[in-house]
Design a protein around this motif. Structure first.
Motif, PDB file in Angstrom:
ATOM      1  N   LYS A   1       6.050  -0.562 -14.237  1.00  0.00           N
ATOM      2  CA  LYS A   1       5.077  -1.417 -14.330  1.00  0.00           C
ATOM      3  C   LYS A   1       4.175  -1.383 -13.185  1.00  0.00           C
ATOM      4  O   LYS A   1       2.800  -1.718 -13.273  1.00  0.00           O
ATOM      5  N   THR A   2       4.709  -1.193 -11.749  1.00  0.00           N
ATOM      6  CA  THR A   2       4.021  -1.368 -10.696  1.00  0.00           C
ATOM      7  C   THR A   2       3.293  -0.024 -10.435  1.00  0.00           C
ATOM      8  O   THR A   2       2.344  -0.138  -9.321  1.00  0.00           O
ATOM      9  N   TRP A   3       3.612   1.106 -10.698  1.00  0.00           N
ATOM     10  CA  TRP A   3       3.019   2.356 -10.177  1.00  0.00           C
ATOM     11  C   TRP A   3       1.727   2.606 -10.937  1.00  0.00           C
ATOM     12  O   TRP A   3       1.546   2.414 -11.982  1.00  0.00           O
TER      13      TRP A   3
ATOM     14  N   GLU B   1      -7.830   8.398 -10.969  1.00  0.00           N
ATOM     15  CA  GLU B   1      -7.536   8.706  -9.557  1.00  0.00           C
ATOM     16  C   GLU B   1      -6.595   8.010  -8.874  1.00  0.00           C
ATOM     17  O   GLU B   1      -6.279   6.887  -9.429  1.00  0.00           O
ATOM     18  N   ALA B   2      -5.914   8.603  -7.939  1.00  0.00           N
ATOM     19  CA  ALA B   2      -4.616   8.067  -7.228  1.00  0.00           C
ATOM     20  C   ALA B   2      -5.039   7.316  -5.970  1.00  0.00           C
ATOM     21  O   ALA B   2      -6.027   7.827  -5.532  1.00  0.00           O
ATOM     22  N   ARG B   3      -4.278   6.415  -5.869  1.00  0.00           N
ATOM     23  CA  ARG B   3      -4.682   5.729  -4.783  1.00  0.00           C
ATOM     24  C   ARG B   3      -3.549   5.867  -3.436  1.00  0.00           C
ATOM     25  O   ARG B   3      -2.511   5.912  -3.847  1.00  0.00           O
ATOM     26  N   PHE B   4      -3.982   6.261  -2.343  1.00  0.00           N
ATOM     27  CA  PHE B   4      -3.140   6.647  -1.321  1.00  0.00           C
ATOM     28  C   PHE B   4      -3.035   5.707  -0.226  1.00  0.00           C
ATOM     29  O   PHE B   4      -3.962   5.234   0.178  1.00  0.00           O
TER      30      PHE B   4
ATOM     31  N   GLY C   1       0.804  -1.301  -0.008  1.00  0.00           N
ATOM     32  CA  GLY C   1      -0.106  -0.068   0.117  1.00  0.00           C
ATOM     33  C   GLY C   1       0.986   1.256  -0.175  1.00  0.00           C
ATOM     34  O   GLY C   1       0.401   2.283  -0.595  1.00  0.00           O
ATOM     35  N   TRP C   2       2.082   1.199   0.604  1.00  0.00           N
ATOM     36  CA  TRP C   2       3.114   2.320   0.873  1.00  0.00           C
ATOM     37  C   TRP C   2       3.388   3.012  -0.752  1.00  0.00           C
ATOM     38  O   TRP C   2       3.724   4.098  -0.922  1.00  0.00           O
ATOM     39  N   PHE C   3       3.581   1.938  -1.626  1.00  0.00           N
ATOM     40  CA  PHE C   3       4.136   1.863  -2.563  1.00  0.00           C
ATOM     41  C   PHE C   3       3.069   2.906  -3.737  1.00  0.00           C
ATOM     42  O   PHE C   3       3.759   3.744  -4.704  1.00  0.00           O
ATOM     43  N   GLN C   4       2.110   3.074  -3.441  1.00  0.00           N
ATOM     44  CA  GLN C   4       1.005   3.955  -4.187  1.00  0.00           C
ATOM     45  C   GLN C   4       1.098   5.449  -3.969  1.00  0.00           C
ATOM     46  O   GLN C   4       0.751   6.067  -4.606  1.00  0.00           O
ATOM     47  N   ASN C   5       1.921   5.881  -2.761  1.00  0.00           N
ATOM     48  CA  ASN C   5       1.977   7.073  -2.507  1.00  0.00           C
ATOM     49  C   ASN C   5       3.200   7.689  -3.227  1.00  0.00           C
ATOM     50  O   ASN C   5       4.249   6.867  -3.099  1.00  0.00           O
ATOM     51  N   TYR C   6       3.205   8.763  -4.057  1.00  0.00           N
ATOM     52  CA  TYR C   6       4.247   9.248  -5.019  1.00  0.00           C
ATOM     53  C   TYR C   6       5.472   9.529  -4.071  1.00  0.00           C
ATOM     54  O   TYR C   6       6.697   9.285  -4.340  1.00  0.00           O
ATOM     55  N   TRP C   7       5.260  10.129  -2.933  1.00  0.00           N
ATOM     56  CA  TRP C   7       6.308  10.365  -1.953  1.00  0.00           C
ATOM     57  C   TRP C   7       7.243   9.214  -1.515  1.00  0.00           C
ATOM     58  O   TRP C   7       8.329   9.163  -1.735  1.00  0.00           O
TER      59      TRP C   7
END
Length: 182
Positions: free
Chosen positions: A101-103, A179-182, A42-48
């Protein structure tokens, strides 16, 4: 083969690979274990956090390659350092393809993640530029020309790495999610 010719051939090769990134990205299947683990994190979908992860992995790859090349100077085996550098480029591009590929997220967040992650090479370029500008002889009568050539080649390599990392991780070959997932 001279170092300048090797650098020039390497730059042409990296630009060639960068322009042909779509077929390379499609070669790596979705069933890769690294891709599935990062997609489930889940943390990988936060761009920071993803950008910091890319920054740290770029730093680890760079410094481990530099350490291996430094250790190889103690052995009298010719041309092995060139193979280590080529292997480091291949591993870096493989890592960037996995992150591409994962982002999952918006295009703007992907660009932010790529900017944060590839900024390692930009910081390194700026440090090398500062070292080149403030280069002085080590002792009176010393000619720092060869150090200047080495710093210039380092600037070229880190700038190309920054551009390649940003292109590989910042631009996707698939349609972005709205939409982005955070």
């Amino acid at each position: 083969m001279s170092l300048t010719l090797f650098l020039f051939i390497g730059l042409i090769g990296v630009f060639f690979v960068t322009f042909l990134k779509k077929p390379l990205i499609n070669l790596l299947g979705e069933d890769n274990i690294l891709i599935s683990r990062l997609k489930n994190a889940g943390w990988f979908q936060n761009y920071w956090l993803a950008g910091i992860f890319l920054f740290i992995t770029n730093a680890i790859l760079f410094f481990s390659t530099a350490l291996i090349i430094y250790l190889l100077t103690y052995f009298l085996i010719p041309y092995v350092h060139l193979l280590v550098m080529i292997l480091a480029v291949i591993v870096s591009i493989f890592l960037w393809i996995i992150i591409n590929k994962t982002w999952q997220g918006t295009r703007s967040n992907r660009l932010k993640m790529a900017a944060v992650g590839s900024s390692f090479y930009m910081i390194l370029s700026l440090i090398l530029i500062y070292m080149l500008v403030t280069l002085e002889p080590a002792y009176p009568g010393d000619d720092p020309f060869m150090r200047a050539i080495g710093l210039f080649m380092g600037i070229v390599v880190t700038t190309v790495a920054f551009i390649s990392c940003f292109i590989f991780t910042g631009f996707s070959n698939k349609k972005e999610v709205n939409e982005a997932r955070f």
